[in-house]
Write a protein that holds these residues in place. Structure first.
Motif, PDB file in Angstrom:
ATOM      1  N   ASP A 101      90.343  54.266  63.324  1.00 40.91           N
ATOM      2  CA  ASP A 101      91.206  53.716  62.282  1.00 40.91           C
ATOM      3  C   ASP A 101      90.936  52.227  62.060  1.00 40.91           C
ATOM      4  N   THR A 102      89.661  51.892  61.959  1.00 41.61           N
ATOM      5  CA  THR A 102      89.261  50.512  61.732  1.00 41.61           C
ATOM      6  C   THR A 102      88.364  50.444  60.505  1.00 41.61           C
ATOM      7  N   TYR A 103      87.842  49.248  60.220  1.00 40.09           N
ATOM      8  CA  TYR A 103      87.020  49.071  59.020  1.00 40.09           C
ATOM      9  C   TYR A 103      85.600  48.670  59.387  1.00 40.09           C
ATOM     10  N   LEU A 104      84.652  49.260  58.714  1.00 35.55           N
ATOM     11  CA  LEU A 104      83.251  48.859  58.780  1.00 35.55           C
ATOM     12  C   LEU A 104      82.615  49.251  57.463  1.00 35.55           C
ATOM     13  N   GLU A 105      81.927  48.308  56.841  1.00 36.63           N
ATOM     14  CA  GLU A 105      81.311  48.620  55.551  1.00 36.63           C
ATOM     15  C   GLU A 105      80.346  49.790  55.693  1.00 36.63           C
ATOM     16  N   ALA A 106      80.247  50.567  54.632  1.00 34.20           N
ATOM     17  CA  ALA A 106      79.371  51.739  54.646  1.00 34.20           C
ATOM     18  C   ALA A 106      77.931  51.325  54.352  1.00 34.20           C
ATOM     19  N   LYS A 107      77.019  52.211  54.710  1.00 34.61           N
ATOM     20  CA  LYS A 107      75.596  52.003  54.442  1.00 34.61           C
ATOM     21  C   LYS A 107      75.095  53.097  53.498  1.00 34.61           C
ATOM     22  N   GLY A 108      73.840  52.982  53.097  1.00 34.16           N
ATOM     23  CA  GLY A 108      73.291  53.968  52.181  1.00 34.16           C
ATOM     24  C   GLY A 108      71.827  54.251  52.426  1.00 34.16           C
TER      25      GLY A 108
ATOM     26  N   PHE B 241      70.579  60.239  57.738  1.00 36.74           N
ATOM     27  CA  PHE B 241      71.901  60.616  57.235  1.00 36.74           C
ATOM     28  C   PHE B 241      72.833  61.018  58.374  1.00 36.74           C
ATOM     29  N   ASP B 242      72.331  61.801  59.323  1.00 40.62           N
ATOM     30  CA  ASP B 242      73.159  62.204  60.464  1.00 40.62           C
ATOM     31  C   ASP B 242      73.667  60.988  61.228  1.00 40.62           C
ATOM     32  N   ARG B 243      72.807  59.985  61.357  1.00 42.26           N
ATOM     33  CA  ARG B 243      73.197  58.771  62.068  1.00 42.26           C
ATOM     34  C   ARG B 243      74.315  58.041  61.314  1.00 42.26           C
ATOM     35  N   LEU B 244      74.165  57.907  59.989  1.00 42.77           N
ATOM     36  CA  LEU B 244      75.200  57.236  59.201  1.00 42.77           C
ATOM     37  C   LEU B 244      76.506  58.023  59.195  1.00 42.77           C
ATOM     38  N   LEU B 245      76.404  59.355  59.143  1.00 41.03           N
ATOM     39  CA  LEU B 245      77.601  60.190  59.128  1.00 41.03           C
ATOM     40  C   LEU B 245      78.358  60.081  60.459  1.00 41.03           C
ATOM     41  N   ARG B 246      77.625  60.102  61.569  1.00 39.12           N
ATOM     42  CA  ARG B 246      78.274  59.958  62.881  1.00 39.12           C
ATOM     43  C   ARG B 246      78.956  58.593  62.991  1.00 39.12           C
ATOM     44  N   ARG B 247      78.277  57.564  62.506  1.00 41.26           N
ATOM     45  CA  ARG B 247      78.844  56.211  62.551  1.00 41.26           C
ATOM     46  C   ARG B 247      80.123  56.133  61.724  1.00 41.26           C
ATOM     47  N   ARG B 248      80.100  56.711  60.544  1.00 41.74           N
ATOM     48  CA  ARG B 248      81.279  56.676  59.659  1.00 41.74           C
ATOM     49  C   ARG B 248      82.447  57.432  60.285  1.00 41.74           C
ATOM     50  N   ARG B 249      82.203  58.582  60.860  1.00 43.38           N
ATOM     51  CA  ARG B 249      83.280  59.360  61.474  1.00 43.38           C
ATOM     52  C   ARG B 249      83.831  58.659  62.711  1.00 43.38           C
ATOM     53  N   ALA B 250      82.966  57.977  63.453  1.00 42.27           N
ATOM     54  CA  ALA B 250      83.434  57.229  64.628  1.00 42.27           C
ATOM     55  C   ALA B 250      84.384  56.111  64.208  1.00 42.27           C
ATOM     56  N   VAL B 251      84.047  55.404  63.128  1.00 38.78           N
ATOM     57  CA  VAL B 251      84.905  54.337  62.619  1.00 38.78           C
ATOM     58  C   VAL B 251      86.254  54.902  62.183  1.00 38.78           C
TER      59      VAL B 251
END
Length: 349
Positions: free
Chosen positions: A66-73, A52-62
C-alpha cells in the motif's frame, strides 16, 4: 535454364495431387485456421515475457505494501511484419487478469487498444474510455477525457495499458501536440493515485518519441524485433517449418531441406519473422488445398505469385538474383544498379 522453365519444373514437380471435395476444403480451412493461431516462440518474445513478468511482480509487490512507486513501461519495436503485435497479444493472453472490457465492474489488469485514426489525444482518450467499458456519450474536452481515463484505470485496478501502433501518436503532429502526447504518457506512469505501466508496440518511430524526453527514456525498456537473417536464424527457420508441417501432416520435400531455400524464404518474407511465417503458411495452404502429401518449392512459387502478381523472373523462389527483388512490392520490382524496375518493365519481361 530460363526462369520460365524453372517455374514449370517446380510446379510440375509437386504433381497434380488429388481432387478434394467441398467438405474436404472446409476441413482444410479449419486446419489452416488452427495453424494461424499457433504461436512460434522466439528470443524477442522471451525477452518481452521476462521484462513484463518482472514489472508485473514489482507492481504487485508495491500494491501489497500500500505504498507508491512510479510505474515503468516496455516499448516493443519492429518493422512492419516483424510480429510485434502478435507477440504482445500472446503475452497478454497469458494473464487471466485481463477481462472483458465491457464488464464495467470487473478488474482489468491489462487493457489493450490499437491507436485509432485520427490519432489525436482526445480521440485516443475516448477510445481508452471505451476499452475500459465506459464509452463517451457526449463530446468533452481532452483534459476532461483523460481525467476520466485516470479515474477509471484506478477503478478497474488496471496495472498496464497496451497501445498498439504507438508511433501514430507522435508522427505527423505539431511540436506542441507531440509534447502533449509525451506528457500524457508520463502522467499515466507517475500518477500519485494510481500509476499505470505502459506497453508501447509500434514501428521504430516509437523510439523517436521516447528519446525526446529524459524521464520517458528512464522509465521505458526496449524489446526490439530485429530483422531475420539466414546466417543467424537458419536453425529457427528450419524448426518452424518442421513444426508447421508436422501439424499439417505434410512431409517436407528435399528441395526445402537446404540453406538455399531458407535464404529465399527469408528474403521472400522481407527478413521479418512475421512475414516469413505468413509465407510458410501460404505454401502450406497451397499444398493442402491441392491434396498433396508433401510440401515442395512449387507451392511457394505459386503462393508468392498469387500474393504479389509477379512474373516468374521476379519470384524469389525462382530467380537466380533473388536478392535484387523487392519482396514487399505488388507486381514485383527489382533493383538494377540502384534503379527499381517494375515487373512489366524492360528488365522484368
Amino acid at each position: 535454364m530460363t526462369v520460365q522453365t524453372k517455374a514449370k519444373r517446380a510446379i510440375n514437380k509437386i504433381g497434380a495431387g488429388k481432387m478434394i471435395d467441398h467438405s474436404d476444403i472446409q476441413s482444410v480451412d479449419i486446419q489452416l485456421a488452427k495453424l494461424r493461431t499457433r504461436f512460434i516462440t522466439h528470443q524477442p518474445y522471451r525477452d518481452l515475457q521476462e521484462q513484463f513478468d518482472r514489472l508485473l511482480r514489482r507492481r504487485r509487490a508495491v500494491l501489497s505494501l500500500d505504498t507508491y512507486l512510479e510505474a515503468k513501461g516496455i516499448a516493443v519495436v519492429g518493422a512492419s511484419g516483424s510480429g510485434k503485435t502478435t507477440a504482445v497479444n500472446r503475452l497478454i493472453s497469458r494473464y487471466s487478469g485481463q477481462t472483458d472490457p465491457q464488464d464495467r465492474n470487473a478488474i482489468a489488469e491489462i487493457v489493450s487498444l490499437q491507436i485509432p485514426s485520427p490519432a489525436t489525444l482526445k480521440y485516443v482518450g475516448s477510445s481508452m474510455l471505451h476499452a475500459l467499458g465506459y464509452p463517451l456519450q457526449r463530446d468533452k474536452p481532452a483534459a476532461f477525457i483523460w481525467d476520466q481515463v485516470r479515474h477509471l484505470l484506478r477503478e478497474r485496478r488496471t496495472l498496464f495499458v497496451h497501445l498498439d501502433e504507438a508511433q501514430d501518436l507522435y508522427s505527423n503532429t505539431s511540436p506542441m501536440a507531440r509534447d502533449a502526447v509525451v506528457n500524457t504518457l508520463k502522467s499515466l506512469m507517475n500518477n500519485k493515485d494510481w500509476p499505470v505501466g505502459l506497453i508501447l508496440s509500434g514501428m521504430p518511430k516509437v523510439i523517436d518519441m521516447i528519446n525526446v524526453d529524459d524521464q520517458l527514456k528512464r522509465r521505458m525498456s526496449i524489446v526490439q524485433l530485429k530483422a531475420v537473417s539466414v546466417s543467424s536464424h537458419s536453425n529457427e527457420i528450419a524448426t518452424m517449418l518442421e513444426r508447421y508441417c508436422q501439424v499439417a501432416e505434410l512431409a517436407i520435400g528435399k528441395d526445402l531441406q537446404n540453406c538455399d531455400f531458407r535464404a529465399r524464404l527469408v528474403h521472400a518474407g522481407a527478413n521479418e519473422f512475421g512475414l516469413i511465417i505468413e509465407t510458410v503458411l501460404a505454401g502450406v495452404e497451397d499444398a493442402l488445398l491441392a491434396g498433396h502429401a508433401e510440401l515442395g518449392i512449387g507451392h511457394f512459387v505459386t503462393a508468392f505469385q498469387r500474393k504479389s502478381g509477379c512474373i516468374p523472373a521476379l519470384n524469389p523462389f525462382l530467380a537466380s538474383d533473388y536478392l535484387a527483388i523487392d519482396p514487399r512490392a505488388v507486381m514485383g520490382t527489382v533493383s538494377f544498379n540502384g534503379m527499381l524496375t517494375e515487373s512489366g518493365g524492360k528488365h522484368g519481361a
